[in-house]
Design a protein around this motif. Structure first.
Motif, PDB file in Angstrom:
ATOM      1  N   SER A   1      54.856  -5.146  17.050  1.00 41.01           N
ATOM      2  CA  SER A   1      54.159  -4.710  18.147  1.00 41.01           C
ATOM      3  C   SER A   1      52.909  -3.862  17.706  1.00 41.01           C
ATOM      4  CB  SER A   1      54.964  -3.994  19.213  1.00 41.01           C
ATOM      5  OG  SER A   1      55.305  -2.569  18.503  1.00 41.01           O
ATOM      6  N   CYS A   2      53.115  -3.283  16.540  1.00 41.27           N
ATOM      7  CA  CYS A   2      51.779  -2.440  15.916  1.00 41.27           C
ATOM      8  C   CYS A   2      50.962  -3.402  15.598  1.00 41.27           C
ATOM      9  CB  CYS A   2      52.331  -1.585  14.839  1.00 41.27           C
ATOM     10  SG  CYS A   2      53.243  -0.027  15.339  1.00 41.27           S
ATOM     11  N   LEU A   3      51.603  -4.661  14.841  1.00 38.48           N
ATOM     12  CA  LEU A   3      50.598  -5.436  14.348  1.00 38.48           C
ATOM     13  C   LEU A   3      49.897  -6.286  15.385  1.00 38.48           C
ATOM     14  CD1 LEU A   3      49.676  -7.364  11.975  1.00 38.48           C
ATOM     15  CD2 LEU A   3      51.798  -8.844  12.184  1.00 38.48           C
ATOM     16  N   PHE A   4      50.505  -6.678  16.521  1.00 41.57           N
ATOM     17  CA  PHE A   4      49.935  -7.099  17.700  1.00 41.57           C
ATOM     18  C   PHE A   4      48.934  -6.635  18.397  1.00 41.57           C
ATOM     19  CE2 PHE A   4      50.063  -8.309  22.213  1.00 41.57           C
ATOM     20  CZ  PHE A   4      49.741  -9.776  22.095  1.00 41.57           C
ATOM     21  N   SER A   5      49.219  -5.167  18.341  1.00 38.05           N
ATOM     22  CA  SER A   5      48.132  -4.180  18.930  1.00 38.05           C
ATOM     23  C   SER A   5      46.777  -4.165  18.240  1.00 38.05           C
ATOM     24  CB  SER A   5      48.717  -2.887  19.006  1.00 38.05           C
ATOM     25  OG  SER A   5      49.885  -2.747  19.865  1.00 38.05           O
ATOM     26  N   VAL A   6      46.899  -4.275  16.936  1.00 34.06           N
ATOM     27  CA  VAL A   6      45.751  -4.027  16.050  1.00 34.06           C
ATOM     28  C   VAL A   6      44.777  -5.302  15.857  1.00 34.06           C
ATOM     29  CG1 VAL A   6      44.861  -3.439  13.979  1.00 34.06           C
ATOM     30  CG2 VAL A   6      46.870  -2.292  14.822  1.00 34.06           C
ATOM     31  N   LEU A   7      46.043  -6.538  16.223  1.00 37.41           N
ATOM     32  CA  LEU A   7      45.120  -8.053  16.062  1.00 37.41           C
ATOM     33  C   LEU A   7      44.304  -8.045  17.326  1.00 37.41           C
ATOM     34  CD1 LEU A   7      47.888 -10.305  14.781  1.00 37.41           C
ATOM     35  CD2 LEU A   7      45.620  -9.954  13.955  1.00 37.41           C
ATOM     36  N   LEU A   8      44.866  -7.766  18.459  1.00 42.80           N
ATOM     37  CA  LEU A   8      44.050  -7.844  19.753  1.00 42.80           C
ATOM     38  C   LEU A   8      42.872  -6.989  19.610  1.00 42.80           C
ATOM     39  CD1 LEU A   8      46.833  -7.596  22.535  1.00 42.80           C
ATOM     40  CD2 LEU A   8      45.559  -9.526  21.741  1.00 42.80           C
ATOM     41  N   CYS A   9      43.012  -5.594  19.123  1.00 42.15           N
ATOM     42  CA  CYS A   9      41.825  -4.822  19.241  1.00 42.15           C
ATOM     43  C   CYS A   9      40.715  -5.545  17.993  1.00 42.15           C
ATOM     44  CB  CYS A   9      42.291  -3.454  18.476  1.00 42.15           C
ATOM     45  SG  CYS A   9      41.044  -2.191  18.688  1.00 42.15           S
ATOM     46  N   ASN A  10      41.266  -6.033  17.077  1.00 43.80           N
ATOM     47  CA  ASN A  10      40.244  -6.940  16.193  1.00 43.80           C
ATOM     48  C   ASN A  10      39.460  -7.894  16.696  1.00 43.80           C
ATOM     49  OD1 ASN A  10      39.940  -5.826  12.690  1.00 43.80           O
ATOM     50  ND2 ASN A  10      41.824  -4.977  13.858  1.00 43.80           N
ATOM     51  N   ILE A  11      40.597  -8.562  17.547  1.00 47.47           N
ATOM     52  CA  ILE A  11      39.820  -9.966  17.871  1.00 47.47           C
ATOM     53  C   ILE A  11      38.779  -9.527  19.120  1.00 47.47           C
ATOM     54  CG2 ILE A  11      40.319 -11.840  19.658  1.00 47.47           C
ATOM     55  CD1 ILE A  11      43.084 -12.038  18.274  1.00 47.47           C
ATOM     56  N   ALA A  12      38.934  -8.435  19.883  1.00 47.67           N
ATOM     57  CA  ALA A  12      38.037  -8.050  20.948  1.00 47.67           C
ATOM     58  C   ALA A  12      36.774  -7.488  20.412  1.00 47.67           C
ATOM     59  CB  ALA A  12      38.979  -6.722  21.613  1.00 47.67           C
ATOM     60  N   ILE A  13      36.695  -6.988  18.980  1.00 52.41           N
ATOM     61  CA  ILE A  13      35.700  -6.529  18.697  1.00 52.41           C
ATOM     62  C   ILE A  13      34.931  -7.632  17.705  1.00 52.41           C
ATOM     63  CG2 ILE A  13      36.324  -4.037  18.906  1.00 52.41           C
ATOM     64  CD1 ILE A  13      36.848  -4.101  15.738  1.00 52.41           C
ATOM     65  N   GLY A  14      35.755  -8.685  17.490  1.00 51.70           N
ATOM     66  CA  GLY A  14      35.011  -9.982  16.588  1.00 51.70           C
ATOM     67  C   GLY A  14      35.469  -9.992  15.367  1.00 51.70           C
ATOM     68  N   HIS A  15      36.486  -9.076  14.859  1.00 59.12           N
ATOM     69  CA  HIS A  15      36.968  -9.168  13.332  1.00 59.12           C
ATOM     70  C   HIS A  15      37.992 -10.460  13.455  1.00 59.12           C
ATOM     71  CE1 HIS A  15      35.210  -4.868  12.472  1.00 59.12           C
ATOM     72  NE2 HIS A  15      34.346  -5.940  12.691  1.00 59.12           N
ATOM     73  N   ASN A  16      37.768 -11.468  13.656  1.00 62.16           N
ATOM     74  CA  ASN A  16      38.817 -12.324  13.432  1.00 62.16           C
ATOM     75  C   ASN A  16      38.985 -13.500  12.228  1.00 62.16           C
ATOM     76  OD1 ASN A  16      36.638 -13.593  14.013  1.00 62.16           O
ATOM     77  ND2 ASN A  16      37.181 -14.400  16.144  1.00 62.16           N
ATOM     78  N   ASN A  17      38.277 -12.872  11.154  1.00 58.92           N
ATOM     79  CA  ASN A  17      38.446 -13.917  10.043  1.00 58.92           C
ATOM     80  C   ASN A  17      39.852 -13.656   9.092  1.00 58.92           C
ATOM     81  OD1 ASN A  17      37.794 -11.491   8.306  1.00 58.92           O
ATOM     82  ND2 ASN A  17      35.773 -11.587   9.273  1.00 58.92           N
ATOM     83  N   ILE A  18      39.850 -14.242   8.097  1.00 58.81           N
ATOM     84  CA  ILE A  18      41.142 -13.992   7.364  1.00 58.81           C
ATOM     85  C   ILE A  18      41.065 -12.820   6.487  1.00 58.81           C
ATOM     86  CG2 ILE A  18      40.013 -15.263   5.223  1.00 58.81           C
ATOM     87  CD1 ILE A  18      43.935 -15.324   6.313  1.00 58.81           C
ATOM     88  N   GLY A  19      39.864 -12.308   6.213  1.00 56.90           N
ATOM     89  CA  GLY A  19      40.076 -10.993   5.569  1.00 56.90           C
ATOM     90  C   GLY A  19      40.391  -9.833   6.350  1.00 56.90           C
ATOM     91  N   ALA A  20      40.148  -9.776   7.525  1.00 61.49           N
ATOM     92  CA  ALA A  20      40.389  -8.604   8.438  1.00 61.49           C
ATOM     93  C   ALA A  20      42.070  -8.947   8.649  1.00 61.49           C
ATOM     94  CB  ALA A  20      39.575  -8.713   9.874  1.00 61.49           C
ATOM     95  N   LEU A  21      42.380 -10.032   8.813  1.00 58.89           N
ATOM     96  CA  LEU A  21      43.941  -9.984   8.854  1.00 58.89           C
ATOM     97  C   LEU A  21      44.815  -9.796   7.683  1.00 58.89           C
ATOM     98  CD1 LEU A  21      46.441 -11.395  10.381  1.00 58.89           C
ATOM     99  CD2 LEU A  21      46.120 -13.590   9.263  1.00 58.89           C
ATOM    100  N   LEU A  22      44.053  -9.866   6.623  1.00 53.87           N
ATOM    101  CA  LEU A  22      45.040  -9.346   5.520  1.00 53.87           C
ATOM    102  C   LEU A  22      44.726  -7.700   5.453  1.00 53.87           C
ATOM    103  CD1 LEU A  22      43.630 -11.805   2.594  1.00 53.87           C
ATOM    104  CD2 LEU A  22      45.806 -11.703   3.686  1.00 53.87           C
ATOM    105  N   ILE A  23      43.841  -7.313   5.680  1.00 59.07           N
ATOM    106  CA  ILE A  23      43.808  -5.552   5.983  1.00 59.07           C
ATOM    107  C   ILE A  23      44.806  -5.289   6.869  1.00 59.07           C
ATOM    108  CG2 ILE A  23      42.106  -3.714   6.557  1.00 59.07           C
ATOM    109  CD1 ILE A  23      39.751  -5.423   5.402  1.00 59.07           C
ATOM    110  N   ILE A  24      44.806  -5.862   7.768  1.00 60.79           N
ATOM    111  CA  ILE A  24      45.813  -5.538   9.043  1.00 60.79           C
ATOM    112  C   ILE A  24      47.182  -5.427   8.294  1.00 60.79           C
ATOM    113  CG2 ILE A  24      46.750  -5.860  11.211  1.00 60.79           C
ATOM    114  CD1 ILE A  24      44.037  -6.843  12.247  1.00 60.79           C
TER     115      ILE A  24
END
Length: 476
Positions: free
Chosen positions: A72-95
Motif C-alpha cells: 500500500s505504501c509502494l502503491f501510494s508513492v507510485l501514484l504520486c510519481n505518475i501524477a507528477i510525471g516521474h514514470n521512468n525506470i529510474g524513479a521506480l528503482l528509487i521508490i
C-alpha cells in the motif's frame, strides 16, 4: 548497555485492516510530499525523512509489518510519481529502494523482540548499526535509479545517498520511537531552560565557525540536555540540532557541485550521526538509573509483605514533611497484634504472613488519608497522624481496634480471629522538629502499648486526659 524501549501505540487497531490501509496510504503521501519539498530540483535530497518516519510508524504499530501494508505504501508513492510525471525506470528503482529501506530496518529492529507480547527494547548502538547496514544495502538500488535519472556517476552518488539515509534515520528514529505524546515537565522554572539555551548558543557558534570539526561544538550542550531532560525531549533536541547541522553542511557544499566535495559531505554526515547518538545513549542510561533508584527507594520505603511503609520509609516520609511543616500537632499510634506468636507456632509462618497482610490492609482502609501506616517490625505497626488533636487519635485507634476485633482470616479449614492492643501518644512538633517529636512520642506510645497488654489486651491506652473523655465501657 541500557536499552531504548519502544512502546506500541493504540491509535490503530489490528482488527481494522481497511482503515489501517487508508491511514497508512494517507500518511505515506503526506510524508512523501513533505520530503519532496525539502529536495531541490536537480539535486540529491538534502534531507529525506520519509523512510525513517515510516519505519517509526510501523514499529509503533507492529501489526503493520505485513506485505499488504508495504504494497500500500509502494502503491501510494507510485501514484504520486505518475501524477507528477516521474514514470521512468529510474524513479521506480528509487521508490523500491525507499520501501526496501523501510522493510529491512523495521524487521531488523523487530527481530530484537523475544516474544510478540513483550515490549520492544533495543540497544542504542545496535539501532545505530542497523541504520548503517540498512542504508548500505538500500542505497545500492536507489543510487542506481538516480544514476539512470540524472546521468551522474554512480560511484559519486552512492556515498552521498548512503550518508543521507544513514544520518537521517539516526536523527529521526530515537524521537519517533520514544515520544509518548507529552514533552512538557509537570513543574517549570527558569533554570530548566539553561541546557537548551546553551545548546542554541553552541549551535549558533557552530554555524559561524565553519569546518567539519565545528559540528562537535554542540556535543557538551547535548550531553547536558541528556542529563537534565527526559529521553523524548533529549531525542527531539538532538534531532533538531542534527538536522540543522546537516542542512548547514549541505548548503555549504552541495550547491556548488557535490561531485568535488563527496568526502567532506559524507564525513560531515557520519560525524553528525555519531554525535547525535551520544546524548541518546546518555539519556537512556540516565532514564534507566532513575528507574532503578525509584525501584530501590520503593523497596526500602515499603514493607515487601504488607505493602505499607517500612520503618525506614516512615522516617523518610516524616523527613520530607519536616522540610515543609511548621508547628503541628502529632498523634502516634503503636499497634501490636495480640497472641501473634501463637498463630505462628500453631499454623506456621505462612499463616502468620497471611494474617499480617490482611491486618495491614484493614488498618490502611480504616486510616485512609488521616495518617501514615508503617510496619515497625514483626507484628508491630505504627500509625502517624499529623495535624490532629489527641481526641481524633483516640477515635481512630478505637475504630482500628473495633475493625480488627471483627476481622476473620480463613486458613485452610480454620477461621482465625484477631485482636489488637494500641498505645496512643499525643504532642506538639515545633517547626523542623517533626522527626525528633515523633521519636519521643513513639517511646511514649510504646509505654502505653505495654499498659494495654498488661491490662488484658484488645484495648487502647493513652494519657488520662484523652481517655477520660472517650473511654468506652467495652475497653475497661
Amino acid at each position: 548497555m541500557h536499552k531504548l524501549t519502544i512502546h506500541p501505540s493504540g491509535l490503530l487497531k489490528e482488527e481494522n485492516p481497511l482503515f489501517n490501509t487508508a491511514v497508512l496510504m494517507a500518511a505515506t503521501l503526506v510524508v512523501y510530499l513533505v520530503s519532496s519539498l525539502l529536495q531541490e530540483p536537480g539535486h540529491l535530497a538534502l534531507f529525506w525523512p520519509q523512510n525513517a518516519l515510516m519505519v517509526g510508524v510501523v514499529l509503533r504499530f507492529p501489526f503493520l509489518n505485513r506485505p499488504r501494508y508495504y504494497f500500500s505504501c509502494l502503491f501510494s508513492v507510485l501514484l504520486c510519481n505518475i501524477a507528477i510525471g516521474h514514470n521512468n525506470i529510474g524513479a521506480l528503482l528509487i521508490i523500491l529502494s525507499n520501501v526496501a529501506f523501510i522493510c529491512i530496518l523495521t524487521n531488523a529492529i523487530l527481530y530484537e523482540r523475544k516474544l510478540p507480547t513483550d515490549p520492544l527494547k533495543i540497544n542504542v548502538l545496535r539501532l545505530y548499526s542497523y541504520c548503517l547496514i540498512t542504508a548500505l544495502i538500500s542505497s545500492l538500488l536507489g543510487s542506481y535509479g538516480y544514476n539512470l535519472v540524472s546521468g551522474k556517476p554512480y560511484e559519486t552518488i552512492y556515498p552521498v545517498w548512503f550518508s543521507e539515509q544513514f544520518s537521517t534515520s539516526v536523527l529521526i528514529l530515537p524521537f519517533v520511537l520514544t515520544w509518548t505524546g507529552s514533552l512538557l515537565p509537570k513543574s517549570f522554572n527558569f533554570r530548566q531552560t539553561m541546557p537548551a539555551v546553551v545548546l542554541a548558543l553552541s549551535l549558533t557558534a557552530s554555524s559561524q565557525s565553519g569546518g567539519i570539526g565545528s559540528l562537535a561544538v554542540t556535543l557538551p550542550a547535548l550531553i547536558w540536555c541528556a542529563i537534565s531532560y527526559s529521553l523524548p525531549v533529549t531525542c527531539l533536541l538532538t534531532q533538531l540540532t542534527g538536522i540543522t547541522e546537516v542542512l548547514m553542511v549541505d548548503a555549504h557544499w552541495m550547491y556548488s557541485s557535490f561531485e568535488g566535495h563527496v568526502t567532506q559531505i559524507v564525513s560531515a554526515r557520519m560525524g553528525i550521526a555519531s554525535i547525535a547518538i551520544s546524548p541518546v545513549i546518555v539519556a537512556v542510561s540516565v532514564q534507566a538509573i532513575n528507574t532503578l533508584v525509584k525501584q530501590l527507594s520503593a523497596r526500602a520505603n515499603y514493607d515487601f509483605l504488607t505493602r505499607v511503609h517500612s520503618r525506614f520509609g516512615l522516617y523518610e516520609k516524616l523527613r520530607i514533611q519536616n522540610e515543609k511543616a511548621g508547628n503541628t500537632a502529632l498523634n502516634v499510634l503503636l499497634l501490636d497484634i495480640d497472641h501473634f506468636k501463637t498463630i505462628n507456632d500453631t499454623h506456621g509462618h505462612d499463616c502468620g504472613d497471611s494474617v499480617l497482610t490482611e491486618f495491614a490492609r484493614r488498618v490502611k482502609e480504616v486510616v485512609g488519608e488521616e495518617g501514615i501506616v508503617a510496619r515497625m517490625g514483626g507484628e508491630e505497626f505504627a500509625v502517624v497522624m499529623p495535624n490532629a488533636c489527641g481526641d481524633n487519635g483516640y477515635r481512630l485507634a478505637e475504630e482500628i481496634r473495633a475493625e480488627i476485633e471483627q476481622m476473620e482470616v480463613q486458613w485452610g479449614s480454620d477461621t482465625l480471629s484477631l485482636t489488637v492492643s494500641i498505645g496512643l501518644s499525643h504532642g506538639q512538633a515545633a517547626r523542623r522538629q517533626l522527626v525528633d517529636a515523633f521519636d519521643k512520642l513513639l517511646s511514649e506510645a510504646d509505654r502505653y502499648l505495654y499498659q494495654s497488654k498488661r491490662a488484658g489486651r484488645n484495648r487502647t491506652c493513652s494519657a488520662a486526659s484523652i481517655m477520660e473523655k472517650y473511654l468506652e465501657p467495652s475497653a475497661i
